[in-house]
Design a protein around this motif. Structure first.
Motif, PDB file in Angstrom:
ATOM      1  N   ARG A 122      36.296  29.981  59.182  1.00 49.13           N
ATOM      2  CA  ARG A 122      35.338  30.542  60.150  1.00 49.13           C
ATOM      3  C   ARG A 122      34.454  29.477  60.761  1.00 49.13           C
ATOM      4  O   ARG A 122      33.709  29.756  61.703  1.00 49.13           O
ATOM      5  N   GLY A 123      34.489  28.262  60.215  1.00 49.77           N
ATOM      6  CA  GLY A 123      33.653  27.201  60.743  1.00 49.77           C
ATOM      7  C   GLY A 123      32.417  26.914  59.913  1.00 49.77           C
ATOM      8  O   GLY A 123      31.606  26.052  60.280  1.00 49.77           O
ATOM      9  N   ASP A 124      32.237  27.646  58.794  1.00 52.56           N
ATOM     10  CA  ASP A 124      31.123  27.336  57.897  1.00 52.56           C
ATOM     11  C   ASP A 124      31.398  26.014  57.184  1.00 52.56           C
ATOM     12  O   ASP A 124      32.526  25.745  56.775  1.00 52.56           O
ATOM     13  N   GLU A 125      30.364  25.204  57.014  1.00 50.51           N
ATOM     14  CA  GLU A 125      30.521  23.927  56.326  1.00 50.51           C
ATOM     15  C   GLU A 125      29.319  23.657  55.438  1.00 50.51           C
ATOM     16  O   GLU A 125      28.189  24.033  55.773  1.00 50.51           O
ATOM     17  N   ILE A 126      29.588  23.020  54.316  1.00 56.11           N
ATOM     18  CA  ILE A 126      28.527  22.525  53.434  1.00 56.11           C
ATOM     19  C   ILE A 126      28.808  21.050  53.191  1.00 56.11           C
ATOM     20  O   ILE A 126      29.900  20.673  52.778  1.00 56.11           O
ATOM     21  N   ASP A 127      27.821  20.207  53.463  1.00 54.00           N
ATOM     22  CA  ASP A 127      28.030  18.763  53.412  1.00 54.00           C
ATOM     23  C   ASP A 127      28.359  18.278  52.006  1.00 54.00           C
ATOM     24  O   ASP A 127      29.203  17.403  51.825  1.00 54.00           O
ATOM     25  N   LEU A 128      27.672  18.824  51.015  1.00 48.75           N
ATOM     26  CA  LEU A 128      27.951  18.431  49.629  1.00 48.75           C
ATOM     27  C   LEU A 128      27.821  19.644  48.727  1.00 48.75           C
ATOM     28  O   LEU A 128      26.805  20.347  48.756  1.00 48.75           O
ATOM     29  N   LEU A 129      28.871  19.887  47.954  1.00 46.01           N
ATOM     30  CA  LEU A 129      28.884  20.979  46.990  1.00 46.01           C
ATOM     31  C   LEU A 129      29.275  20.399  45.640  1.00 46.01           C
ATOM     32  O   LEU A 129      30.327  19.780  45.504  1.00 46.01           O
ATOM     33  N   ALA A 130      28.401  20.568  44.651  1.00 38.63           N
ATOM     34  CA  ALA A 130      28.656  20.073  43.295  1.00 38.63           C
ATOM     35  C   ALA A 130      28.835  21.270  42.371  1.00 38.63           C
ATOM     36  O   ALA A 130      27.949  22.125  42.278  1.00 38.63           O
ATOM     37  N   LEU A 131      29.991  21.336  41.720  1.00 39.02           N
ATOM     38  CA  LEU A 131      30.357  22.484  40.894  1.00 39.02           C
ATOM     39  C   LEU A 131      30.310  22.116  39.416  1.00 39.02           C
ATOM     40  O   LEU A 131      30.838  21.074  39.010  1.00 39.02           O
ATOM     41  N   SER A 132      29.722  23.005  38.614  1.00 37.26           N
ATOM     42  CA  SER A 132      29.648  22.743  37.175  1.00 37.26           C
ATOM     43  C   SER A 132      30.188  23.888  36.341  1.00 37.26           C
ATOM     44  O   SER A 132      30.373  23.755  35.135  1.00 37.26           O
ATOM     45  N   GLY A 133      30.403  25.046  36.969  1.00 33.99           N
ATOM     46  CA  GLY A 133      30.818  26.220  36.217  1.00 33.99           C
ATOM     47  C   GLY A 133      29.661  26.985  35.629  1.00 33.99           C
ATOM     48  O   GLY A 133      29.840  28.071  35.066  1.00 33.99           O
ATOM     49  N   GLY A 134      28.451  26.468  35.788  1.00 32.05           N
ATOM     50  CA  GLY A 134      27.285  27.158  35.244  1.00 32.05           C
ATOM     51  C   GLY A 134      26.099  27.145  36.184  1.00 32.05           C
ATOM     52  O   GLY A 134      25.447  28.159  36.404  1.00 32.05           O
ATOM     53  N   ALA A 135      25.833  25.962  36.764  1.00 26.30           N
ATOM     54  CA  ALA A 135      24.724  25.812  37.702  1.00 26.30           C
ATOM     55  C   ALA A 135      25.175  24.839  38.781  1.00 26.30           C
ATOM     56  O   ALA A 135      25.372  23.651  38.513  1.00 26.30           O
ATOM     57  N   ASP A 136      25.365  25.331  40.006  1.00 26.52           N
ATOM     58  CA  ASP A 136      25.918  24.517  41.078  1.00 26.52           C
ATOM     59  C   ASP A 136      24.820  24.002  42.007  1.00 26.52           C
ATOM     60  O   ASP A 136      23.672  24.479  41.975  1.00 26.52           O
ATOM     61  N   LEU A 137      25.187  23.036  42.838  1.00 25.36           N
ATOM     62  CA  LEU A 137      24.250  22.413  43.761  1.00 25.36           C
ATOM     63  C   LEU A 137      24.882  22.361  45.143  1.00 25.36           C
ATOM     64  O   LEU A 137      26.035  21.954  45.289  1.00 25.36           O
ATOM     65  N   VAL A 138      24.139  22.785  46.175  1.00 27.27           N
ATOM     66  CA  VAL A 138      24.597  22.663  47.562  1.00 27.27           C
ATOM     67  C   VAL A 138      23.558  21.861  48.332  1.00 27.27           C
ATOM     68  O   VAL A 138      22.351  22.085  48.203  1.00 27.27           O
ATOM     69  N   VAL A 139      24.047  20.901  49.143  1.00 27.07           N
ATOM     70  CA  VAL A 139      23.140  19.960  49.811  1.00 27.07           C
ATOM     71  C   VAL A 139      23.518  19.816  51.276  1.00 27.07           C
ATOM     72  O   VAL A 139      24.694  19.629  51.615  1.00 27.07           O
ATOM     73  N   GLU A 140      22.529  19.891  52.140  1.00 27.61           N
ATOM     74  CA  GLU A 140      22.683  19.581  53.554  1.00 27.61           C
ATOM     75  C   GLU A 140      22.275  18.127  53.763  1.00 27.61           C
ATOM     76  O   GLU A 140      21.248  17.681  53.264  1.00 27.61           O
ATOM     77  N   ILE A 141      23.085  17.369  54.519  1.00 29.13           N
ATOM     78  CA  ILE A 141      22.824  15.953  54.757  1.00 29.13           C
ATOM     79  C   ILE A 141      22.484  15.748  56.222  1.00 29.13           C
ATOM     80  O   ILE A 141      23.223  16.197  57.109  1.00 29.13           O
ATOM     81  N   LYS A 142      21.375  15.058  56.496  1.00 26.21           N
ATOM     82  CA  LYS A 142      20.952  14.819  57.872  1.00 26.21           C
ATOM     83  C   LYS A 142      20.577  13.354  58.073  1.00 26.21           C
ATOM     84  O   LYS A 142      19.802  12.783  57.310  1.00 26.21           O
ATOM     85  N   ASN A 143      21.130  12.785  59.124  1.00 27.33           N
ATOM     86  CA  ASN A 143      20.866  11.389  59.463  1.00 27.33           C
ATOM     87  C   ASN A 143      19.615  11.292  60.333  1.00 27.33           C
ATOM     88  O   ASN A 143      19.637  10.831  61.467  1.00 27.33           O
TER      89      ASN A 143
END
Length: 475
Positions: A385-406
């Motif tokens: 659909r065009g959705d994007e996440i710059d960085l996704l860190a997966l742990s199976g318990g507590a995940d992290l999503v990060v937007e990166i901007k220059n």
């Protein structure tokens, strides 16, 4: 650790040199050094060979085996002080003499994979002499090659002549951002923003940093004007020269593919449509650009790893090739007519947006190093659909999503990005119930307050280290 020679100074890569010293002490030894072009393979080998008895043979793709052996014989006579009548006119005679030499000797074959086209018998003869005669010699054979895929075929494929003959295959990676930014400080690029922009332009292909020093480039404008945008620019034909050397008469198709990817075409269908080629013909060209040149890579969303996926993208893994394909190749008429000022203005106008991809790649690399001990997988994510996440860190318990901007973010801009990031989460399958939202940017207003509210916030100085970005001007 990574090393490079800049004029007369040699940086880092001490672990590699220690390994080479160990193999030299344990001769006979056989080392393969590989990695894509411009990462410093030859410089590393030459640094190691200093103060040692060594012969360096360059395998020129434009020469016949007879011409090469004539050149190699001359080098042997000069280096080993042999009589002038010594002539080694066949691979067998050359290798027989080499393996009969009883003193310690480092023998280097640079761009070794070219023997596959020039004379494959050289490779099979080397295997025979290595198997039968190495124990009576004190040779340390080093072969290097920029064609990573071909080197793998020669040394790692089960049926290859030199399969399992090498003691070690040393794959050199491009310099990381920390090393490059420190080197830029050493060669006189004083402003942190200028160092960052030059890294985003040239990436970790350290070969180009020698030109920055030699031509006194201290910012983007001087680098572009002196190295690319003038009638005598040393990098004017960089992409053409490399692509023609590797792919010969088919180089035009490779040019078009690189230009399509640089313009944002990332799927096989998009690339094929852009260059008007049958989609079924494209995979061979793409494999060559990945394996032989190492300047693009195929990437899938981090959630798709470990399984077959049709969501893959082809992206540049080399900053400078991406830049060259986008601005020099696509504007060749402008370039050839000498309208360098107009091209410079175009680059400067678009630089912030164009360099955003390289900035994201740099940040992902830096954060992956710090996050991977805590997370099972770290990467980017997207969907159809065009959705994007710059960085996704997966742990199976507590995940992290990060937007990166220059860019530098105000507090309100940071909140807006975090809100948009939150809205994307339902589209990501398999996320944990506990997810931390985050931002990474050049600077973030009220960073500490945002952290206290539970958000993950990282500025470029923290990711690179204070000393790298704030290097004292006395350097």
């Amino acid at each position: 650790m990574i090393t490079i020679i800049i004029i007369m100074r040699f940086y880092g890569r001490r672990d590699e040199l220690r390994l080479m010293e160990h193999l030299y002490a344990q001769s006979p030894s056989f080392l393969v050094v590989t990695g894509r072009r411009r990462v410093g393979k030859t410089e590393l080998i030459l640094e190691f060979c200093k103060e040692k008895p060594a012969i360096y043979f360059y395998v020129d793709a434009n020469k016949s085996i007879g011409s090469l052996l004539e050149e190699f014989s001359r080098l042997m006579r000069e280096t080993l002080n042999l009589p002038g009548y010594v002539r080694l006119e066949t691979p067998e005679a050359f290798l027989e003499f080499l393996f009969s030499y009883r003193e310690p000797l480092v023998v280097v074959f640079d761009e070794f994979q070219r023997f596959q086209k020039i004379d494959p018998s050289f490779i099979s003869q080397l295997q025979r002499y290595w198997d039968t005669s190495r124990r009576n010699s004190s040779l340390f054979i080093i072969v290097s090659g920029s064609s990573v895929g071909m080197i793998r075929e020669i040394f790692l494929s089960g049926g290859a002549p030199l399969f399992k003959r090498a003691d070690t295959i040393l794959t050199l990676k491009p310099f990381g951002p920390e090393e490059c930014l420190a080197i830029l400080g050493d060669i006189g690029v004083l402003e942190p923003d200028d160092r960052l922009d030059l890294y985003l332009l040239f990436g970790g292909a350290i070969y180009y940093y020698t030109y920055l020093e030699k031509f006194g480039c201290t910012d983007m404008e001087s680098a572009l004007s002196r190295l690319l945008l003038n009638d005598f620019a040393p990098l004017a034909y960089e992409m053409r020269d490399i692509v023609v050397e590797v792919f010969g008469r088919e180089h035009a198709t490779y040019y078009e593919i690189l230009a399509a990817i640089a313009s944002g075409k990332q799927s096989q269908k998009e690339i094929a449509d852009a260059i008007h080629i049958a989609p079924t013909s494209l995979p061979t060209y793409l494999r060559d650009l990945i394996d032989l040149l190492g300047i693009i890579e195929y990437r899938t969303p981090v959630t798709e790893r470990g399984r077959r996926s049709k969501m893959g993208r082809y992206i540049f893994s080399d900053n400078f090739f991406r830049f060259y394909a986008r601005y020099i190749y696509r504007n060749r008429s402008l370039y050839q007519s000498g309208r360098y000022g107009k091209l410079l203005n175009l680059i400067q106008d678009e630089w912030k947006g164009f360099s955003g991809f390289a900035f994201e790649e740099m940040v992902r690399t830096l954060l992956r190093e710090s996050l991977i001990p805590e997370y099972d997988a770290v990467g980017s994510w997207w969907n159809r659909r065009g959705d994007e996440i710059d960085l996704l860190a997966l742990s199976g318990g507590a995940d992290l999503v990060v937007e990166i901007k220059n860019t530098t973010l105000t507090r309100s801009e940071a909140y807006s990005l975090l809100t948009s990031l939150q809205a994307k989460l339902p589209a990501v399958q398999g996320l944990s119930e506990q997810v931390t939202l985050g931002i990474a940017a050049r600077e973030i207003e009220d960073r500490e307050e945002l952290r206290e509210e539970g958000f993950y916030c990282m500025e470029i100085e923290e990711m690179l280290g204070q000393n790298t970005m704030k290097k004292a001007k006395e350097t």
